[in-house]
Design a protein around this motif. Structure first.
Motif, PDB file in Angstrom:
ATOM      1  N   PRO A   3       2.955 -14.692  -0.807  1.00  0.00           N
ATOM      2  CA  PRO A   3       2.721 -16.476  -1.673  1.00  0.00           C
ATOM      3  C   PRO A   3       1.054 -16.130  -1.592  1.00  0.00           C
ATOM      4  O   PRO A   3       0.403 -15.347  -1.372  1.00  0.00           O
ATOM      5  CB  PRO A   3       2.721 -17.736  -0.678  1.00  0.00           C
ATOM      6  CG  PRO A   3       3.749 -17.171   0.520  1.00  0.00           C
ATOM      7  CD  PRO A   3       3.565 -15.265   0.405  1.00  0.00           C
ATOM      8  N   GLY A   4       0.759 -16.937  -2.909  1.00  0.00           N
ATOM      9  CA  GLY A   4      -1.139 -17.024  -3.511  1.00  0.00           C
ATOM     10  C   GLY A   4      -1.814 -17.041  -2.135  1.00  0.00           C
ATOM     11  O   GLY A   4      -2.768 -16.303  -2.561  1.00  0.00           O
ATOM     12  N   ALA A  48      -6.270  -9.897   1.070  1.00  0.00           N
ATOM     13  CA  ALA A  48      -7.199  -9.981  -0.445  1.00  0.00           C
ATOM     14  C   ALA A  48      -8.856  -9.782   0.691  1.00  0.00           C
ATOM     15  O   ALA A  48      -9.857  -9.359   0.840  1.00  0.00           O
ATOM     16  CB  ALA A  48      -7.467 -10.338  -1.491  1.00  0.00           C
ATOM     17  N   ALA A  49      -9.380 -10.973   1.562  1.00  0.00           N
ATOM     18  CA  ALA A  49     -10.832 -11.701   1.992  1.00  0.00           C
ATOM     19  C   ALA A  49     -10.470  -9.983   2.749  1.00  0.00           C
ATOM     20  O   ALA A  49     -11.780 -10.251   3.493  1.00  0.00           O
ATOM     21  CB  ALA A  49      -9.958 -12.684   2.607  1.00  0.00           C
ATOM     22  N   PHE A  65      -1.123  -8.367  -4.560  1.00  0.00           N
ATOM     23  CA  PHE A  65      -0.432  -8.556  -4.177  1.00  0.00           C
ATOM     24  C   PHE A  65       0.942 -10.389  -3.981  1.00  0.00           C
ATOM     25  O   PHE A  65       2.382 -10.239  -3.678  1.00  0.00           O
ATOM     26  CB  PHE A  65      -1.243  -9.521  -2.492  1.00  0.00           C
ATOM     27  CG  PHE A  65      -1.958  -8.138  -1.593  1.00  0.00           C
ATOM     28  CD1 PHE A  65      -0.439  -7.415  -0.921  1.00  0.00           C
ATOM     29  CD2 PHE A  65      -2.675  -8.897  -1.393  1.00  0.00           C
ATOM     30  CE1 PHE A  65      -1.552  -6.378  -0.395  1.00  0.00           C
ATOM     31  CE2 PHE A  65      -3.118  -7.802   0.002  1.00  0.00           C
ATOM     32  CZ  PHE A  65      -2.623  -6.569  -0.077  1.00  0.00           C
ATOM     33  N   THR A  66       0.346 -10.874  -5.429  1.00  0.00           N
ATOM     34  CA  THR A  66       1.248 -12.052  -5.511  1.00  0.00           C
ATOM     35  C   THR A  66       2.613 -10.691  -6.378  1.00  0.00           C
ATOM     36  O   THR A  66       3.691 -11.975  -6.263  1.00  0.00           O
ATOM     37  CB  THR A  66       0.545 -12.794  -6.541  1.00  0.00           C
ATOM     38  OG1 THR A  66      -0.456 -13.443  -6.132  1.00  0.00           O
ATOM     39  CG2 THR A  66       1.041 -14.041  -6.821  1.00  0.00           C
ATOM     40  N   VAL A  81       0.970  -1.504  -0.029  1.00  0.00           N
ATOM     41  CA  VAL A  81      -0.075  -0.431  -0.481  1.00  0.00           C
ATOM     42  C   VAL A  81       1.061   1.109   0.224  1.00  0.00           C
ATOM     43  O   VAL A  81       0.818   2.600  -1.018  1.00  0.00           O
ATOM     44  CB  VAL A  81      -0.924   0.369   0.754  1.00  0.00           C
ATOM     45  CG1 VAL A  81      -1.588   1.787   1.442  1.00  0.00           C
ATOM     46  CG2 VAL A  81      -2.050  -1.468   1.302  1.00  0.00           C
ATOM     47  N   ALA A  82       2.183   1.026   1.035  1.00  0.00           N
ATOM     48  CA  ALA A  82       2.981   2.223   0.883  1.00  0.00           C
ATOM     49  C   ALA A  82       3.788   2.386  -0.176  1.00  0.00           C
ATOM     50  O   ALA A  82       4.354   3.319  -0.693  1.00  0.00           O
ATOM     51  CB  ALA A  82       3.947   2.310   1.855  1.00  0.00           C
ATOM     52  N   ALA A  83       4.203   1.533  -0.927  1.00  0.00           N
ATOM     53  CA  ALA A  83       4.672   1.512  -2.788  1.00  0.00           C
ATOM     54  C   ALA A  83       3.613   2.474  -3.313  1.00  0.00           C
ATOM     55  O   ALA A  83       3.886   2.624  -3.820  1.00  0.00           O
ATOM     56  CB  ALA A  83       5.016   0.069  -2.765  1.00  0.00           C
TER      57      ALA A  83
END
Length: 285
Positions: A229-230, A237-238, A223-224, A139-141
């Motif tokens: 990791p997936g 995300a959930a 995120f992946t 998020v910060a990136a």
């Protein structure tokens, strides 16, 4: 001198702050890290039980941060707790999350493990870290690189909390003479949507920041791509989807009640972080 406190994740966002809190109060903090490089640090690897024994030697309490990025951490944490009990550890403060209920799987399995094995156990359930918006986090990136916060939270609000406030609650739970309650639900002083947070950051930085909502699947992919990791990406995300449904729209008085002072606002934390960056100082976040 009191027995050392073993700080897992001792170089991380909360662990470094817990260490500073303990040392400011003349307590001995033993920092667990994979690559010790300074006095007071000890080698620790979740996958190498021999490092657990050395790290726990003589310790009276543990600040426990679960292995990062592991969807099912219990198989690693359970034997560590057994070793801690054997070593004479009586108090463990576990960093969990306000978004993770007790369950028989995932991070939700850890509170029961700690309570079953350790006499004095306190579970910290903080809301989302303010430092996720400012430090080393996807998020910060996104804020730094694109001027946007990308989430699947919609208009849902979060009681964002400063990592330093979490560490202060943890430090009291580790050092206070009387054991703390089984749980502390920790938030900042106000619940904000990510659009609200973007507005605060834009005002403090003087640069445009906006919230861009995405779907759950789009966030998993993001995120992946960032290296998570997936299965862990799907968990993260959930949690955003739960926020969209109102799961984190709350504030508590825990920081004030435990520490005797008010929790810091996002504006305060962002202002201090940006002042540190501009002056060349290294911030703990």
């Amino acid at each position: 001198m009191s027995a050392p406190v073993l700080v897992l994740g001792g170089t991380g966002t909360t662990g470094s702050r817990v260490t500073a809190f303990l040392r400011a109060r003349d307590a001995t903090a033993r920092v667990a890290t994979r690559s010790p490089s300074a006095p007071g640090q000890v080698r620790f690897d979740w996958t190498d039980p021999t490092t657990h024994t050395t790290a726990l030697d003589g310790a009276g309490a543990v600040y426990l941060v679960a292995p990062i990025g592991v969807a099912e951490p219990a198989p690693l944490v359970a034997p560590f707790l057994d070793a801690a009990r054997t070593a004479g550890v009586r108090r463990v403060v576990l960093l969990c999350s306000s978004a993770v209920p007790d369950s028989d799987h995932g991070m939700g399995a850890l509170p029961a493990l700690v309570r079953d094995r350790i006499d004095e156990a306190t579970v910290l359930r903080p809301s989302w870290f303010m430092q996720n918006l400012l430090g080393d986090h996807p998020v910060a990136a996104g804020i730094r690189e694109q001027g946007e916060i990308v989430t699947a939270t919609g208009d849902g609000r979060v009681g964002f909390v400063d990592a330093g406030d979490i560490a202060a609650v943890a430090g009291h739970a580790l050092l206070d003479t009387s054991p703390h309650p089984p749980e502390h639900l920790i938030t900042g002083p106000e619940a904000l949507s990510y659009a609200d947070a973007a507005a605060v950051l834009a005002d403090v930085s003087g640069s445009p920041v906006r919230h861009r909502p995405v779907t759950e699947d789009e966030l998993v992919a993001r995120f992946t791509a960032a290296g998570y990791p997936g299965d862990f990406s799907a968990i993260l995300a959930a949690l955003d989807v739960a926020i969209a449904g109102g799961a984190e729209d709350r504030v508590t008085d825990t920081v004030r009640r435990v520490t005797g002072r008010a929790p810091r606002t996002l504006r305060e934390v962002a202002t201090n972080a940006m002042a540190g960056a501009e002056s060349g100082q290294v911030t703990a976040g």
